[in-house]
Design a protein around this motif. Structure first.
Motif, short mmCIF file in Angstrom:
data_model
loop_
_atom_site.label_atom_id
_atom_site.label_comp_id
_atom_site.label_asym_id
_atom_site.label_seq_id
_atom_site.Cartn_x
_atom_site.Cartn_y
_atom_site.Cartn_z
N THR A 71 -3.59 57.02 -51.56
CA THR A 71 -3.17 58.34 -52.03
C THR A 71 -2.42 58.26 -53.35
OG1 THR A 71 -3.03 59.11 -49.75
CG2 THR A 71 -1.91 60.44 -51.40
N GLU A 72 -1.63 57.20 -53.51
CA GLU A 72 -0.89 57.03 -54.77
C GLU A 72 -1.85 56.88 -55.94
OE1 GLU A 72 2.38 53.94 -56.74
OE2 GLU A 72 2.00 53.90 -54.58
N LEU A 73 -2.93 56.10 -55.75
CA LEU A 73 -3.94 55.93 -56.79
C LEU A 73 -4.61 57.26 -57.09
CD1 LEU A 73 -5.80 54.21 -58.64
CD2 LEU A 73 -7.22 53.80 -56.61
N VAL A 74 -4.99 57.98 -56.05
CA VAL A 74 -5.65 59.28 -56.22
C VAL A 74 -4.78 60.24 -57.01
CG1 VAL A 74 -6.42 61.34 -54.97
CG2 VAL A 74 -7.12 59.07 -54.18
N ASN A 75 -3.51 60.33 -56.64
CA ASN A 75 -2.59 61.24 -57.34
C ASN A 75 -2.39 60.82 -58.79
OD1 ASN A 75 -2.28 62.76 -55.01
ND2 ASN A 75 -0.42 61.70 -54.36
N SER A 81 -13.00 63.77 -60.70
CA SER A 81 -11.70 63.92 -60.05
C SER A 81 -11.67 62.97 -58.86
CB SER A 81 -11.47 65.36 -59.59
OG SER A 81 -12.44 65.72 -58.61
N ALA A 82 -10.50 62.80 -58.28
CA ALA A 82 -10.34 61.88 -57.16
C ALA A 82 -9.76 62.62 -55.96
CB ALA A 82 -9.43 60.72 -57.55
N THR A 83 -10.03 62.08 -54.78
CA THR A 83 -9.52 62.68 -53.55
C THR A 83 -9.38 61.60 -52.47
OG1 THR A 83 -9.89 64.39 -51.87
CG2 THR A 83 -11.83 63.24 -52.67
N ASP A 84 -8.53 61.87 -51.50
CA ASP A 84 -8.48 61.01 -50.31
C ASP A 84 -9.12 61.70 -49.11
OD1 ASP A 84 -6.60 62.94 -49.76
OD2 ASP A 84 -4.91 61.56 -49.58
N ASN A 85 -9.76 62.84 -49.36
CA ASN A 85 -10.41 63.62 -48.30
C ASN A 85 -11.91 63.30 -48.30
OD1 ASN A 85 -11.54 65.56 -46.61
ND2 ASN A 85 -10.05 67.12 -47.19
N ILE A 86 -12.29 62.30 -47.52
CA ILE A 86 -13.68 61.84 -47.55
C ILE A 86 -14.64 62.86 -46.96
CG2 ILE A 86 -13.55 60.60 -45.34
CD1 ILE A 86 -15.31 58.42 -46.66
N SER A 87 -14.22 63.59 -45.95
CA SER A 87 -15.12 64.55 -45.32
C SER A 87 -15.52 65.64 -46.30
CB SER A 87 -14.47 65.15 -44.07
OG SER A 87 -13.27 65.83 -44.40
N GLU A 88 -14.55 66.15 -47.04
CA GLU A 88 -14.84 67.20 -48.01
C GLU A 88 -15.76 66.68 -49.12
OE1 GLU A 88 -12.46 70.13 -51.14
OE2 GLU A 88 -11.35 68.93 -49.69
N ALA A 89 -15.49 65.46 -49.58
CA ALA A 89 -16.30 64.89 -50.65
C ALA A 89 -17.75 64.68 -50.21
CB ALA A 89 -15.70 63.57 -51.11
N LEU A 90 -17.94 64.20 -48.99
CA LEU A 90 -19.29 63.91 -48.50
C LEU A 90 -20.11 65.19 -48.34
CD1 LEU A 90 -18.62 61.10 -45.86
CD2 LEU A 90 -19.67 60.85 -48.11
N THR A 91 -19.48 66.24 -47.89
CA THR A 91 -20.23 67.48 -47.66
C THR A 91 -20.67 68.14 -48.96
OG1 THR A 91 -18.15 68.73 -47.54
CG2 THR A 91 -19.09 67.95 -45.46
#
Length: 459
Positions: free
Chosen positions: A54-58, A87-97
């Motif tokens: 999360t630190e990397l993503v932020n 952009s980056a995220t730690d929310n894999i489910s949202e990214a995959l959909t």
């Protein structure tokens, strides 16, 4: 795979690619994954990077480029984050959909028993099963054993009850990355890409995608396991040949033969490939890739690949051999290793990068500590950082001053023009151990240094 306007044919995919309709998700945005994601975004493809850090993503989303030792990508990062293609995220489910193409750039380290650890890939495989869109192209860039995708990974994505089926609900293509840290931009646009999948159409689509983004030669291979075998073989070839040279180096030390002179002479022959000795082979690739092949042999026929196993033994001995050289030089000076001030120059596993994964420096430091030495470390990429339970010095001079021995472990550019006369004037006992063959022996000895090197002859 059933009909999708993107993937119904190679031509359909190419058309959508040219219109920037393809949405890309890169899972794992570290040393290789982030440059990969930036490369796709740089072609105006909407790209999202996923990471559990999360630190990397932020940090990325706040506009901070994290790879200072990877030139060129900083400019691309600024461009694609500004125009919102990345952009980056730690929310894999949202990214995959939201993605049509999912690229896996996940680490495949070893556990304490030198068995490859695929836990990150297993975890993501379950996420893919749970969240991918119908008809998603999954591209695996992570380095895995031949057969891992076919025998293990695909089963998790499909699920125990075969909720999903490969080549109907999704397709998988292997495209193992081959870039060198510190040279990723150059390698991305120079080295051929290996591509092999379960389905010829999707292998062609992947080839089209990678040629569009990187404009490099595509090497088509019949399946995933062949592509992964090609990646491993290229790296293990190097590991084995370095071991051969390291073994000769230890012999030549007893014969007063300089192995660098030998290699330079051999390199004049057209079919010789130069490899060089050193204090060990580190990094996330060569050692791990050798153990991946050894693990494959155990699983496949309960056997051993003797040459690779022996090569690993030799290369893993080199940090200890380095310490033996130091002890020998101290003995010549009638000093004990205990309480001697030993300076370590460079701790990265390779020159000019900030990366200590499986670095031989760690074993050298541990062994010296066991013998009672007092240790100082200087690496231009780790100034004032706590590494291997030691606070790294902020300056080269701090490590040199009053030292009893210096060990050059990593051939950073900063160390290539070290003046042996200055070392002699500042050191308590002027012992210099060159494990990377960058110092001229005659100059070192003429300055008064007690010189030692891996394979650089006798006293």
């Amino acid at each position: 795979m059933t009909t999708n306007s993107f993937f119904s044919s190679v031509d359909s995919f190419s058309e959508n690619l040219s219109k920037n309709n393809i949405k890309v998700c890169v899972i794992g945005i570290g040393r290789i994954g982030l440059p990969t994601a930036l490369s796709f975004a740089n072609k105006n493809l909407s790209t999202i990077g996923v990471d559990i850090n999360t630190e990397l993503v932020n940090s990325i989303n706040s506009g901070k480029y994290p790879l200072d030792d990877e030139p060129e990508f900083d400019k691309i990062f600024d461009k694609v984050t500004k125009n919102k293609f990345f952009s980056a995220t730690d929310n894999i489910s949202e990214a995959l959909t939201k993605s049509n193409v999912v690229i896996l750039s996940l680490p495949t380290p070893m556990d304490k028993n030198c068995v490859p650890n695929y836990s990150a890939l297993f975890s993501v495989a379950q996420d893919l099963h749970d969240f991918i869109q119908h008809e998603t192209l999954i591209i695996i860039e992570s380095t895995v054993e031949p057969g891992f995708i076919e025998d293990e990974f695909i089963k998790i994505v499909e699920g125990k009850n075969k909720k999903l089926t490969c080549n109907i609900d999704f397709s998988i293509v292997a495209c193992p990355e081959t870039a060198n840290p510190g040279e990723i931009f150059s390698d991305f646009h120079k080295l051929p890409r290996l591509i092999g999948g379960f389905d010829e159409k999707f292998s062609q689509i992947t080839a089209e995608l990678y040629h569009y983004v990187f404009n490099v030669e595509i090497i088509h291979l019949p399946n995933c396991k062949t592509a992964n075998a090609a990646k491993l073989t290229a790296n293990v070839f190097r590991d084995v040949n370095i071991a051969f040279i390291n073994e000769l180096a230890m012999l030549f030390e007893k014969m007063d033969i300089d192995i660098i002179k030998v290699i330079e002479a051999c390199d004049r022959k057209y079919n010789f490939q130069a490899h060089y000795p050193g204090s060990g082979v580190g990094g996330p690739c060569l050692p791990v890739n050798s153990y991946q092949y050894l693990n494959t042999a155990r699983k496949t026929f309960d056997g051993v690949l003797r040459m690779i196993e022996t090569a690993r033994e030799i290369n893993e001995h080199m940090p200890h051999h380095t310490v033996e050289i130091v002890v020998d030089a101290l003995n010549e000076s009638e000093k004990s290793i205990k309480n001697s001030n030993i300076g370590i120059l460079g701790i990265s596993y390779k020159p000019n990068v900030a990366d200590i994964q499986l670095s031989p420096a760690e074993e050298i430091v541990k062994h010296l500590e066991q013998l009672g030495a007092k240790i100082k470390i200087y690496d231009p990429f780790y100034k004032s950082q706590n590494i291997f339970s030691h606070m790294c010095s902020n300056s080269f001079d701090d490590v040199v001053e009053n030292s009893d021995a210096l060990i050059l472990v990593t051939a950073h550019d900063e160390f290539k023009n070290i003046d042996p006369k200055i070392l002699f004037s500042k050191m308590n006992t002027p012992i210099f151990v060159d494990t990377r063959g960058i110092m001229n022996i005659e100059s070192a000895k003429k300055s008064g240094l007690i010189f030692r090197g891996i394979g650089r002859g006798g006293r």
